[in-house]
Design an enzyme around this catalytic site. Structure first.
Site, PDB file in Angstrom:
ATOM      1  N   ASP A 132     -23.472  59.664 -45.814  1.00 31.93           N
ATOM      2  CA  ASP A 132     -22.506  60.193 -44.848  1.00 31.93           C
ATOM      3  C   ASP A 132     -22.791  59.705 -43.431  1.00 31.93           C
ATOM      4  O   ASP A 132     -22.091  60.069 -42.495  1.00 31.93           O
ATOM      5  CB  ASP A 132     -22.438  61.727 -44.894  1.00 31.93           C
ATOM      6  CG  ASP A 132     -23.733  62.413 -44.495  1.00 31.93           C
ATOM      7  OD1 ASP A 132     -24.733  61.723 -44.228  1.00 31.93           O
ATOM      8  OD2 ASP A 132     -23.748  63.664 -44.461  1.00 31.93           O
TER       9      ASP A 132
ATOM     10  N   SER B 142     -30.197  64.611 -46.809  1.00 30.65           N
ATOM     11  CA  SER B 142     -29.558  63.652 -45.916  1.00 30.65           C
ATOM     12  C   SER B 142     -30.567  62.636 -45.400  1.00 30.65           C
ATOM     13  O   SER B 142     -31.173  61.917 -46.184  1.00 30.65           O
ATOM     14  CB  SER B 142     -28.858  64.401 -44.784  1.00 30.65           C
ATOM     15  OG  SER B 142     -27.980  63.559 -44.080  1.00 30.65           O
TER      16      SER B 142
ATOM     17  N   ASP C 118     -27.603  60.096 -48.591  1.00 29.47           N
ATOM     18  CA  ASP C 118     -26.417  60.717 -49.190  1.00 29.47           C
ATOM     19  C   ASP C 118     -25.118  60.087 -48.697  1.00 29.47           C
ATOM     20  O   ASP C 118     -24.031  60.576 -49.003  1.00 29.47           O
ATOM     21  CB  ASP C 118     -26.408  62.227 -48.955  1.00 29.47           C
ATOM     22  CG  ASP C 118     -26.235  62.607 -47.496  1.00 29.47           C
ATOM     23  OD1 ASP C 118     -26.734  61.873 -46.630  1.00 29.47           O
ATOM     24  OD2 ASP C 118     -25.593  63.644 -47.216  1.00 29.47           O
TER      25      ASP C 118
END
Length: 466
Positions: free
Chosen positions: A258, A110, A256
């Site tokens: 998000d 992340s 990633d």
């Protein structure tokens, strides 16, 4: 660096010693544990049907290595793999139920720097595993209770690189996304893809909505040009470029995809806390209902929800906790103040594409610049700080001491310690993703938020003797 095992997955730095870092041995061990977890008690195995898992990764340098280890480990367990290759976390999440798979793994750390990687584990719904299921996987890993398949029963790989396009199509098909309205406005947007998969999928989404795209760091090389956490101190380049290009705004995602942050047309941060606030304002104006964010998120979402006559609740930090409370309260939108938008109309996962499309549609129907839109919201200011942990620091003792010190205030302890004062708050908690204590504060001014944070940090250091 000790491996971090939590509801956010198995995360560690590349290289080093087994069990201290995310080494090839550890990647195989935890992939084996996950595959074994899926197989235990599965009716499919009794019926002679192979299990199926979707795999995708971000562009970080260690991605291909970890990817190959994990894919081949699952195959060795007799599990078929749908290999999406370079992908995003929300793309894998929507692919799992579409493929009728039994689970999914996203290989990404992340927002962590390039030396980190991780295995994020999903269930058959494409949602993060519960704490109980995560604990079972850790037990299997510790016991090394693996039973690998014989040669005739090995799994097979199916490569499918279409899912980023499918993901875009699903977003554009949402009833509250108006491509025509956006295209008419002829927006110009700068995108910082931090040289990961967001540099592919976000520009593609924007172009399909009729937006002119200026790309910054959109080559998926995995060489992050700045710290990949989308915070103000890391985003000087895009703030400058938005002004130079006279763009309507800027978009920043993490590796990633998000987490989503906007840069206003004046080159200032829109505020990652306000990504969810703006999207919720739009959604609630069309479909009134409830909202959820985590305890470390801004009070502004509560205010906006109340404006639309909805009900707001706060969960413990962690996407799985937000999703659980969203389901319990029938929330129509939610997420986390770090720029994570969860819109159940598509799926229960943080999704930057959904956030971008909703925000663009809202902006297309407003006679305001992005800076003016931001100024129209309740004005809160946050200070986000952290203290690096060493083995000598007793986090639980610190939290107990701080709870006792402020026992006469409004205190919540479902996730660390949150102390609500009349006009400001502080949230102290041990991170799920890094060896740190997070200290988040919010107040009506930046100076007040910073002052409160510094005071609390001094108090923590005094308690810890550091």
């Amino acid at each position: 660096m000790t491996l971090i095992k939590s509801i956010s997955g198995i995360r560690g730095t590349i290289g080093g010693k087994v069990s201290d870092n995310l080494t090839p041995v550890d990647a195989v061990k935890f992939a084996s544990a996950y595959g074994t977890f899926l197989k235990v008690g599965s009716w499919k195995l009794e019926a002679g049907i192979k299990l199926k898992v979707v795999i995708g990764r971000d562009a970080r340098i260690s991605g291909p290595m970890i990817h190959n280890l994990v894919v081949n480990t699952l195959i060795s367990l007799g599990i078929d793999v749908i290999d999406l290759g370079l992908s995003t976390t929300p793309t894998v999440e929507i692919a799992v139920p579409m493929e009728k798979a039994d689970g999914g793994i996203i290989l990404t750390a992340s927002h962590n720097p390039k030396q980190w990687n991780a295995l994020k584990l999903l269930n058959a719904k494409g949602e993060f595993l519960s704490g109980d299921d995560g604990a079972k996987i850790l037990e299997i890993a510790e016991a090394e209770a693996f039973d690998f398949s014989e040669v005739d029963d090995l799994g097979e790989i199916t490569i499918n690189d279409a899912y980023m396009d499918i993901h875009i199509d699903e977003v554009l098909d949402l009833p509250l996304v108006d491509v025509e309205a956006v295209a008419k406005r002829k927006f110009k947007v700068v995108v910082d893809g931090v040289n990961s998969s967001g540099g592919i999928i976000i520009p593609n989404l924007l172009e399909q909505m009729g937006v002119e795209v200026v790309k910054l760091y959109c080559e998926p090389s995995g060489h992050f040009p700045h710290n990949p956490e989308p915070l103000k101190e890391h985003l000087g380049d895009i703030c400058k470029l938005v002004l130079e290009e006279k763009a309507d705004f800027g978009i920043v995602v993490d590796p990633d995809v998000d987490r989503l942050a906007f840069i206003s047309n004046d080159g200032e941060m829109f505020g990652e806390e306000y990504t969810l606030v703006a999207c919720a304002d739009y959604v609630l104006s069309k479909t009134p209902g409830n909202t959820v964010s985590n305890m470390s998120s801004s009070r502004a979402l509560r205010d906006i929800t109340n404006k639309h006559n909805g009900s707001y609740q706060a969960s413990a930090v962690g996407e799985v906790n937000v999703v659980e409370l969203m389901k319990k309260t029938n929330a129509i939108i939610g997420g986390e103040g770090n720029g994570g938008i969860i819109y159940p109309e598509l799926h229960y996962g943080r999704d930057s594409l959904v956030g971008v499309a909703l925000f663009l549609t809202y902006l297309a129907n407003q006679d305001k610049t992005v800076a003016e839109l931001r100024a129209s919201y309740p004005q809160y200011y946050m200070s986000k700080n952290k203290i690096e942990l060493t083995p000598q620091i007793d986090v639980d003792a610190i939290l107990v001491a701080m709870t006792d010190k402020y026992k006469n205030e409004n205190i919540t302890t479902i996730d660390g310690v949150k102390i609500d004062f009349l006009t400001e708050w502080v949230h102290l908690r041990k991170s799920n993703t890094e060896p740190i204590i997070r200290i988040y504060t919010e107040a009506p001014s930046q100076e007040s938020a910073d002052t409160l944070a510094l005071r609390i940090i001094d108090e923590i250091k005094a308690v810890a003797g550091i």
